[in-house]
Design a protein around this motif. Structure first.
Motif, PDB file in Angstrom:
ATOM      1  N   ILE A  92       7.945  12.025  -7.620  1.00 11.50           N
ATOM      2  CA  ILE A  92       7.304  10.992  -6.794  1.00 11.50           C
ATOM      3  C   ILE A  92       8.049   9.668  -6.967  1.00 11.50           C
TER       4      ILE A  92
ATOM      5  N   ILE B 178       5.666  13.506 -11.615  1.00 12.84           N
ATOM      6  CA  ILE B 178       5.754  12.043 -11.645  1.00 12.84           C
ATOM      7  C   ILE B 178       7.190  11.592 -11.346  1.00 12.84           C
TER       8      ILE B 178
ATOM      9  N   PRO C 157       0.413   6.191  -8.928  1.00 13.82           N
ATOM     10  CA  PRO C 157      -0.202   7.001  -9.985  1.00 13.82           C
ATOM     11  C   PRO C 157       0.785   7.354 -11.082  1.00 13.82           C
ATOM     12  N   SER C 158       2.044   7.353 -10.760  1.00 10.02           N
ATOM     13  CA  SER C 158       3.019   7.609 -11.804  1.00 10.02           C
ATOM     14  C   SER C 158       3.073   6.398 -12.715  1.00 10.02           C
TER      15      SER C 158
ATOM     16  N   THR D  59       0.846  -1.186   0.000  1.00  6.86           N
ATOM     17  CA  THR D  59       0.000   0.000   0.000  1.00  6.86           C
ATOM     18  C   THR D  59       0.880   1.233   0.000  1.00  6.86           C
ATOM     19  N   GLY D  60       1.950   1.131   0.786  1.00  9.67           N
ATOM     20  CA  GLY D  60       2.883   2.256   0.799  1.00  9.67           C
ATOM     21  C   GLY D  60       3.412   2.502  -0.598  1.00  9.67           C
ATOM     22  N   THR D  61       3.769   1.434  -1.272  1.00  7.00           N
ATOM     23  CA  THR D  61       4.249   1.558  -2.634  1.00  7.00           C
ATOM     24  C   THR D  61       3.185   2.192  -3.505  1.00  7.00           C
ATOM     25  N   GLY D  62       1.925   1.762  -3.215  1.00  7.64           N
ATOM     26  CA  GLY D  62       0.817   2.202  -4.041  1.00  7.64           C
ATOM     27  C   GLY D  62       0.700   3.709  -4.088  1.00  7.64           C
ATOM     28  N   THR D  63       1.138   4.367  -3.011  1.00  4.89           N
ATOM     29  CA  THR D  63       1.040   5.814  -2.983  1.00  4.89           C
ATOM     30  C   THR D  63       1.769   6.421  -4.174  1.00  4.89           C
ATOM     31  N   GLY D  64       2.803   5.728  -4.606  1.00  5.30           N
ATOM     32  CA  GLY D  64       3.553   6.273  -5.715  1.00  5.30           C
ATOM     33  C   GLY D  64       3.055   5.793  -7.074  1.00  5.30           C
TER      34      GLY D  64
ATOM     35  N   THR E   6       9.839   7.627  -4.014  1.00  4.10           N
ATOM     36  CA  THR E   6       9.423   6.254  -3.730  1.00  4.10           C
ATOM     37  C   THR E   6      10.612   5.298  -3.787  1.00  4.10           C
TER      38      THR E   6
ATOM     39  N   ILE F 196      11.130   3.690  -0.019  1.00  2.00           N
ATOM     40  CA  ILE F 196      10.683   2.339   0.341  1.00  2.00           C
ATOM     41  C   ILE F 196      11.845   1.443   0.770  1.00  2.00           C
TER      42      ILE F 196
ATOM     43  N   LEU G 195      -3.556   7.344  -0.518  1.00  4.64           N
ATOM     44  CA  LEU G 195      -3.538   6.901  -1.916  1.00  4.64           C
ATOM     45  C   LEU G 195      -4.680   7.553  -2.704  1.00  4.64           C
TER      46      LEU G 195
ATOM     47  N   PHE H 212      -4.141  13.927  -9.196  1.00  2.97           N
ATOM     48  CA  PHE H 212      -3.646  13.864 -10.576  1.00  2.97           C
ATOM     49  C   PHE H 212      -4.728  14.227 -11.590  1.00  2.97           C
TER      50      PHE H 212
END
Lengths: 127, 465
Positions: free
Chosen positions: B69, B66, A126-127, A119-124, B73, B77, B43, B50
């Motif tokens: 971000i 983009i 949209p790119s 989910t944390g990854t999911g935040t990014g 990320t 992570i 999220l 966007f």
């Protein structure tokens, strides 16, 4: 000048009410959860990411673009780092023997290992 | 439904998610779910953003967003996933700091994007608040990170005329804030930014390492307020509410954490100002005092024939990842009929609740964990207090030595037990950087070495005793 911006009063009202909600909602926290709560609320103020996107979206000229870009990078770090670290901390709590909540905490641990971080990854994503 | 209304509704969903997240994080049962709900809210809010024309209308800017971000990320992570559990507090510090930095940058960028003096005075005030508080949070968190990561000393750092110098910088900032409001000058704003960074650093320097978790919590609340200020600047209810939620809950949490240490917040934040110089030279010198070092076999016998043993874990247990071995020892002792309990100091380790987390991982039964107050009642009837990698949390100086940096902090009264055993790597002082009388107590036996090795040897010794 306040008369020129009726929205300001609404924002101040929202601010004050939110302060009370924030205070009430964490009024009782056992000390073992102090650190995860700190980390979790740390992730929540990562919402500044939305603000940085709005700013960079409208930025003109090298100064604004540079500052805006840096702001989005920092805010993204705040969001993904915050949620992933919190999830890892709370992961430690999943197996709790001799305790009532153990059953569902355990079940959760089994059904969604790793979803927290994804989910944390999911935040990014949209790119 | 207009796009603006839809945006407001989506953001409202995110806000509800954040409130539920904080609520969930307040109970052990729902904490993990709460965090996921918060991440879900985030999220949704970011994804929806966007779809706003202000974000996608300039292709170049959209690409930059983009890219930024993606960079955040890709760095964030792995950093968050790979860091060791013992290093979590400093990771929280640095992720908090970058949030404050982002808020300050938003304010600065908004300021320079509006030409000349066309900003209303209250807008300038909002921007200044965001810059000031965000920068203090960024610089303060960075110093806190450096202290916890041991890139610099964890001890309070003091310098001559600290208070006058700090006060002068504070006053200079106040004066410059007024100047900025009057002149709307970008140059002055940049000076305010730089001085705020300096203020954040000097605010944190004199705070000792052991108090850093409380400090990080306070800086977390600061970042929340800086985000709320950005929300005012950008006319965003979402940012105002989320930032204020964190600001308010973080303030309360900071108070709860300092209460767990038995100290007031001003005491934690400002006690090193001036007082520490006299306090650090405190206490009789180590010269002429002897330390008794024991062998694992001796100590194993002592433990095996005790009636009641208290295990007092600290940071050393966390570093050595010795929680499973500690449990083995407790099981071996219990098998011989020895009563074993763990005496848990609320701030043992480097974050509150650290020990509970570690011992829970090793499946230590809950009824063996005793909170500090209960443990202290049992300590007088305890035969052996086995201190595993803890130091400051059992230091009697907190009770006996006014002027000590930790004076007034509640401790586990290991000194009341009949025998005391310290498992320690060396005679080095604990995180607070002060000497521990208890190490020289005639009742004390030392077993030097890595906590995990020492515990394994003790397990073997107990089994053969």
């Amino acid at each position: 000048m306040i008369a020129a911006d009726p929205g300001l009063m609404t924002f101040i009202t929202v601010f004050v009410l939110a302060a009370f909600v924030g205070y009430e909602v964490v009024s009782k926290v056992p000390s073992i959860l102090h650190t995860p709560l700190m980390s979790g609320s740390n992730a929540i103020h990562g919402i500044i990411l939305v603000g940085t996107m709005l700013v960079l979206g409208q930025a003109h000229g090298p100064a604004q673009l540079t500052l805006g870009f840096l702001a989005v990078v920092l805010a993204t770090l705040n969001v993904v780092g915050g949620f992933v670290v919190t999830d890892r901390m709370l992961h430690m709590f999943k197996a709790k023997p001799d305790r009532k909540p153990a059953a569902d905490a355990d079940a959760r641990g089994k059904t969604d290992p790793g979803t927290g971080s994804s989910t944390g990854t999911g935040t990014g994503t949209p790119s | 439904m207009s796009r603006a209304t839809a945006t407001d509704l989506v953001y409202l969903v995110a806000i509800v998610g954040f409130i539920l997240a904080l609520k969930g994080l307040s109970s052990p049962k729902r904490a993990r779910l709460g965090n996921l709900v918060g991440a879900g809210g985030m999220l949704v809010a970011v994804a929806w953003t966007f779809s706003l024309p202000v974000v996608y209308s300039h292709t170049r800017n959209l690409v930059l967003i983009i890219l930024a971000i993606a960079i955040g990320t890709v760095i964030g992570i792995p950093a968050a996933r790979l860091v060791k559990m013992t290093a979590m507090p400093q990771m929280v510090a640095i992720f908090n700091g970058v949030g404050g930095g982002a808020a300050a940058l938003v304010s600065v960028t908004e300021f320079i994007s509006v030409p000349g003096k066309s900003l209303a005075i209250y807008k300038i005030c909002e921007i200044l608040f965001g810059v000031l508080v965000g920068s203090v949070s960024l610089a303060g968190s960075t110093i806190a990170f450096a202290k916890l990561q041991e890139l610099m000393t964890g001890r309070p750092i003091t310098y001559p005329a600290q208070q006058p110098i700090n006060a002068a910088i504070g006053l200079a900032i106040v004066a410059l804030l007024v100047v900025t409001v009057v002149t709307a000058s970008t140059t002055v704003l940049v000076i305010v930014l730089v001085l705020s960074l300096v203020l954040g650093a000097i605010f944190v320097l004199p705070i000792g390492g052991a108090d850093t978790p409380v400090l990080i919590s306070l800086l977390n609340a600061f970042t929340g307020l800086a985000v709320a200020a950005s929300g005012f600047t950008l006319n965003s209810t979402l940012l105002i509410v989320a930032g204020t939620l964190v600001g308010a809950s973080g303030t309360l949490l900071t108070r709860m954490m300092s209460q767990a240490m038995g100290r007031s917040l001003p005491n934690i934040l400002f006690s090193a100002f001036g007082s520490v110089v006299t306090a650090s030279g405190e206490g009789p010198d180590a010269e002429g005092r002897s330390v008794r070092a024991g062998t694992a076999d001796d100590i194993g016998v002592l433990l095996a024939y005790a009636r009641k043993v208290a295990i007092i874990p600290g940071y050393g247990l966390a570093v050595a990842q010795a929680q499973h071995t500690a449990r083995e020892l407790a099981d071996a002792l219990a098998a011989r009929g020895v009563e074993v309990y763990y005496a848990i100091h609320p701030v043992a380790g480097r974050m509150p609740g650290h020990m509970n987390v570690l011992l829970a991982e090793a499946n230590v039964p809950y009824d063996q964990l005793e909170e500090m107050d209960d443990a202290n009642q049992d300590m007088a009837t305890t035969d052996v207090a086995l201190v595993v990698g803890a130091n400051d949390t059992v230091n009697p100086a907190a009770k006996n030595t006014p002027g000590s940096p930790i004076f007034g902090m509640p401790i586990i009264n290991a000194d009341l037990a009949t025998n005391i055993v310290f498992l320690k790597r060396s005679m080095r002082p604990g995180f607070a950087g002060i000497d521990n009388e208890l190490l020289y107590d005639p009742k004390t036996t030392m077993l030097f070495g890595d906590a995990k090795d020492s515990l394994s040897k003790l397990v073997a010794a107990v089994k053969t005793a």
